[in-house]
Design an enzyme around this catalytic site. Structure first.
Site: not given
Ligand code: NAP
Ligand code: GCO
Length: 259
Positions: A145, A158
């Site tokens: 992230s 986080y």
């Molecule tokens: P999301 O939409 O919240 O999806 C997360 C997925 O992980 C959901 O399917 C969730 O299931 C599952 N999950 C959560 N806890 C779990 C557990 N204990 N066991 C199994 N599955 C679990 O998140 P996303 O935005 O797609 O993000 C996916 C990854 O990318 C995460 O690691 C996040 O930190 C990272 N990320 C996101 C962003 C962003 O801007 N979106 C940026 C950087 C990094 P549930 O529906 O049951 O919660």
């Molecule tokens: C926040 C956002 C970010 C993104 C992502 C950025 O609240 O700042 O959720 O943390 O999820 O991780 O790279």
């Protein structure tokens, strides 16, 4: 050159991939030839994910497990190895965030984020590495992230988890590189998914803030992450190890637009 990016004959496990970033990454790996295995925390999500994959012509294999449950993870990885095959590519994607001012966050809430976002990638990588070694190599991609590098208000747990995940990535790379296992991080910028939906609500100040901090002047899409994920999962990155590949539209390079 195309063969360098081919995942034909590979088995890829993507955690938390019923929707969101995980789903999009799994679709890309499938389109590059991989057999997709994914999990989510309950059957409803897994069944919904299977339907969505099928709509795209992808015959995925879905398993229900909580990524923090070490015993269940070990049991399920063994089951996957029997039913599908040795896991060649692991994408540690499942993750949560809790946006709470640190002085208001309970230790239990802090621990929950660390458990899912950092301890679970350790548990699952530990479960797949022995078979990767026996098979002669593998790919581990940890979804890091911006918060692997930067902090901001309300995301202490986080940021601690994602900072730790960056160093776990580098340590796995260091410890297992000689077994032809490459472990790298994929660091998305701000991506439009359910996780960031609260930040993108109409009029939310964070929306214009992120646009001003991003040279690309837009939120990322899950499709922006697909090419980098295929690169890190394929032979094209066989000499890339311990690297965090940020896919952030330039945020980390930019001081921000002057007011
Ligand atoms: P999301 O939409 O919240 O999806 C997360 C997925 O992980 C959901 O399917 C969730 O299931 C599952 N999950 C959560 N806890 C779990 C557990 N204990 N066991 C199994 N599955 C679990 O998140 P996303 O935005 O797609 O993000 C996916 C990854 O990318 C995460 O690691 C996040 O930190 C990272 N990320 C996101 C962003 C962003 O801007 N979106 C940026 C950087 C990094 P549930 O529906 O049951 O919660
Ligand atoms: C926040 C956002 C970010 C993104 C992502 C950025 O609240 O700042 O959720 O943390 O999820 O991780 O790279």
């Amino acid at each position: 050159m195309n063969n360098l990016f081919s995942l034909e004959g590979k088995v890829a496990l993507v955690t938390g991939a019923s929707y969101g970033i995980g789903f999009s990454l799994a679709v890309a790996l499938a389109q590059a030839g991989a057999k997709i295995v994914f999990n989510d925390i309950n059957k409803e999500l897994v069944d919904s994910g299977l339907r969505e994959y099928k709509k795209l012509g992808i015959e995925a294999a879905g398993y229900v497990f909580d990524v923090t449950d070490e015993e269940l993870v070990n049991k399920t990885v063994a089951q996957i190895e029997l039913e599908v095959g040795i896991i060649d590519i692991l994408v540690n994607n499942a993750g949560i965030i809790k946006r709470i001012p640190m002085h208001e966050m309970s230790a239990a809430e802090f621990r929950q984020v660390i458990d899912i976002d950092l301890n679970a990638p350790f548990i699952i990588a530990k479960a797949v590495i022995p078979s990767m070694i026996k098979k002669g190599g593998g790919k581990i991609i940890n979804i890091c992230s911006m918060m692997s590098e930067l902090g901001r208000e309300t995301v202490s747990a986080y940021a601690a988890a994602k900072g730790g995940l960056k160093m776990l990535t580098k340590n796995i790379a260091s410890e297992y590189g000689s077994f032809n296992i490459q472990c790298n991080g994929l660091g998305p910028g701000y991506i439009a998914t359910p996780q960031t939906a609260p930040l993108r609500e109409e009029g939310h100040p964070f929306n214009s803030f992120i646009i001003s901090k991003t040279p690309a002047a837009r939120w990322g899409t899950t499709e922006d992450l697909q090419g980098p994920a295929v690169f890190l999962a394929s032979a094209a990155s066989d000499f890339v190890n311990g690297h965090i590949l940020y896919v952030d539209g330039g945020i980390l390079a930019y001081i921000g637009r002057q007011p």
